[in-house]
Design a protein around this motif. Structure first.
Motif, PDB file in Angstrom:
ATOM      1  N   UNK A  30      38.507  23.193  56.188  1.00  0.00           N
ATOM      2  CA  UNK A  30      38.764  23.623  54.829  1.00  0.00           C
ATOM      3  C   UNK A  30      38.896  25.081  54.647  1.00  0.00           C
ATOM      4  N   UNK A  31      37.963  25.779  55.166  1.00  0.00           N
ATOM      5  CA  UNK A  31      38.037  27.288  55.237  1.00  0.00           C
ATOM      6  C   UNK A  31      39.345  27.651  55.931  1.00  0.00           C
ATOM      7  N   UNK A  32      39.758  27.307  56.884  1.00  0.00           N
ATOM      8  CA  UNK A  32      41.000  27.566  57.876  1.00  0.00           C
ATOM      9  C   UNK A  32      42.201  27.089  56.838  1.00  0.00           C
ATOM     10  N   UNK A  33      42.350  26.145  56.292  1.00  0.00           N
ATOM     11  CA  UNK A  33      43.336  25.633  55.334  1.00  0.00           C
ATOM     12  C   UNK A  33      43.308  26.661  54.193  1.00  0.00           C
ATOM     13  N   UNK A  34      42.184  26.806  53.590  1.00  0.00           N
ATOM     14  CA  UNK A  34      42.052  27.878  52.465  1.00  0.00           C
ATOM     15  C   UNK A  34      42.639  29.133  52.764  1.00  0.00           C
ATOM     16  N   UNK A  35      42.422  29.567  53.825  1.00  0.00           N
ATOM     17  CA  UNK A  35      42.766  31.125  54.333  1.00  0.00           C
ATOM     18  C   UNK A  35      44.192  30.893  54.850  1.00  0.00           C
ATOM     19  N   UNK A  36      44.906  29.722  55.242  1.00  0.00           N
ATOM     20  CA  UNK A  36      45.990  29.922  55.823  1.00  0.00           C
ATOM     21  C   UNK A  36      46.946  29.880  54.351  1.00  0.00           C
ATOM     22  N   UNK A  37      46.562  28.735  53.362  1.00  0.00           N
ATOM     23  CA  UNK A  37      47.355  28.902  52.302  1.00  0.00           C
ATOM     24  C   UNK A  37      47.303  30.142  51.457  1.00  0.00           C
ATOM     25  N   UNK A  38      46.179  30.850  51.401  1.00  0.00           N
ATOM     26  CA  UNK A  38      45.966  32.103  50.653  1.00  0.00           C
ATOM     27  C   UNK A  38      46.835  33.339  51.307  1.00  0.00           C
ATOM     28  N   UNK A  39      46.932  33.324  52.440  1.00  0.00           N
ATOM     29  CA  UNK A  39      47.989  34.003  53.166  1.00  0.00           C
ATOM     30  C   UNK A  39      49.430  33.926  53.029  1.00  0.00           C
ATOM     31  N   UNK A  40      49.658  32.573  52.931  1.00  0.00           N
ATOM     32  CA  UNK A  40      50.947  32.269  52.518  1.00  0.00           C
ATOM     33  C   UNK A  40      51.314  32.555  51.146  1.00  0.00           C
ATOM     34  N   UNK A  41      50.676  32.514  50.221  1.00  0.00           N
ATOM     35  CA  UNK A  41      50.903  32.379  48.764  1.00  0.00           C
ATOM     36  C   UNK A  41      50.727  33.706  48.545  1.00  0.00           C
ATOM     37  N   UNK A  42      49.908  34.584  49.205  1.00  0.00           N
ATOM     38  CA  UNK A  42      49.721  36.171  48.873  1.00  0.00           C
ATOM     39  C   UNK A  42      50.691  36.699  49.213  1.00  0.00           C
ATOM     40  N   UNK A  43      51.603  36.047  50.298  1.00  0.00           N
ATOM     41  CA  UNK A  43      52.763  36.727  50.997  1.00  0.00           C
ATOM     42  C   UNK A  43      53.860  36.685  49.769  1.00  0.00           C
ATOM     43  N   UNK A  44      54.235  35.480  49.533  1.00  0.00           N
ATOM     44  CA  UNK A  44      55.041  35.123  48.324  1.00  0.00           C
ATOM     45  C   UNK A  44      54.836  36.054  47.135  1.00  0.00           C
ATOM     46  N   UNK A  45      53.492  36.209  46.721  1.00  0.00           N
ATOM     47  CA  UNK A  45      53.092  36.755  45.507  1.00  0.00           C
ATOM     48  C   UNK A  45      53.480  38.419  45.561  1.00  0.00           C
ATOM     49  N   UNK A  46      53.113  38.900  46.719  1.00  0.00           N
ATOM     50  CA  UNK A  46      53.546  40.295  47.000  1.00  0.00           C
ATOM     51  C   UNK A  46      54.734  40.770  47.132  1.00  0.00           C
ATOM     52  N   UNK A  52      51.809  45.821  44.574  1.00  0.00           N
ATOM     53  CA  UNK A  52      51.386  44.737  45.494  1.00  0.00           C
ATOM     54  C   UNK A  52      49.937  44.377  45.894  1.00  0.00           C
ATOM     55  N   UNK A  53      49.655  43.310  45.904  1.00  0.00           N
ATOM     56  CA  UNK A  53      48.486  42.936  46.461  1.00  0.00           C
ATOM     57  C   UNK A  53      47.567  42.453  45.319  1.00  0.00           C
ATOM     58  N   UNK A  54      47.665  42.819  44.166  1.00  0.00           N
ATOM     59  CA  UNK A  54      47.092  42.281  42.966  1.00  0.00           C
ATOM     60  C   UNK A  54      47.149  40.588  42.767  1.00  0.00           C
ATOM     61  N   UNK A  55      48.111  40.026  42.743  1.00  0.00           N
ATOM     62  CA  UNK A  55      48.239  38.576  42.815  1.00  0.00           C
ATOM     63  C   UNK A  55      47.509  37.689  43.796  1.00  0.00           C
ATOM     64  N   UNK A  56      47.409  38.350  44.909  1.00  0.00           N
ATOM     65  CA  UNK A  56      46.626  37.882  46.252  1.00  0.00           C
ATOM     66  C   UNK A  56      45.250  38.093  45.773  1.00  0.00           C
ATOM     67  N   UNK A  57      44.623  38.999  45.139  1.00  0.00           N
ATOM     68  CA  UNK A  57      43.219  39.189  44.873  1.00  0.00           C
ATOM     69  C   UNK A  57      42.883  38.126  43.797  1.00  0.00           C
ATOM     70  N   UNK A  58      43.882  37.988  42.755  1.00  0.00           N
ATOM     71  CA  UNK A  58      43.518  36.990  41.540  1.00  0.00           C
ATOM     72  C   UNK A  58      43.323  35.557  42.343  1.00  0.00           C
TER      73      UNK A  58
END
Length: 71
Positions: A30-46, A52-58
Motif C-alpha cells: 500500500x505504501x508503494x501504491x500510494x507513493x506511485x499515485x502521488x508521483x503520478x498525480x503530483x506530476x499532473x498537478x504541477x 509548482x509543487x503546491x498541489x503535490x504537497x496538499x
C-alpha cells in the motif's frame, strides 16, 4: 502524546519522548501504491499549477491524514 508532553506553559515533546512513541505504517504494498499515485498525480498537478509543487504537497497531506484513500 499528550501524557508525554512536558507540563509547561507551552507543552512540548523532547526527542527522547518522541523516540519512544510507536509508529504504524500501512503494509509495504500500500505504501508503494500510494507513493506511485502521488508521483503520478503530483506530476499532473504541477503541469497546471502556479506555483509548482503546491498541489503535490496538499495531495500528500490529504493522503497522509486519511481524508482521501489512495487507489
Amino acid at each position: 502524546m499528550s501524557h508525554r508532553a512536558a507540563a509547561t506553559a507551552a507543552p512540548s515533546l523532547s526527542s527522547v519522548a518522541v523516540s519512544h512513541l510507536p509508529v504504524r505504517f500501512p503494509p509495504i504494498g500500500r505504501q508503494r501504491r500510494s507513493t506511485d499515485r502521488l508521483g503520478e498525480l503530483g506530476g499532473r498537478a504541477d503541469a497546471y499549477a502556479s506555483p509548482p509543487g503546491r498541489p503535490r504537497v496538499e495531495l500528500a497531506e490529504h493522503v497522509l491524514h486519511g481524508s482521501i484513500e489512495p487507489l
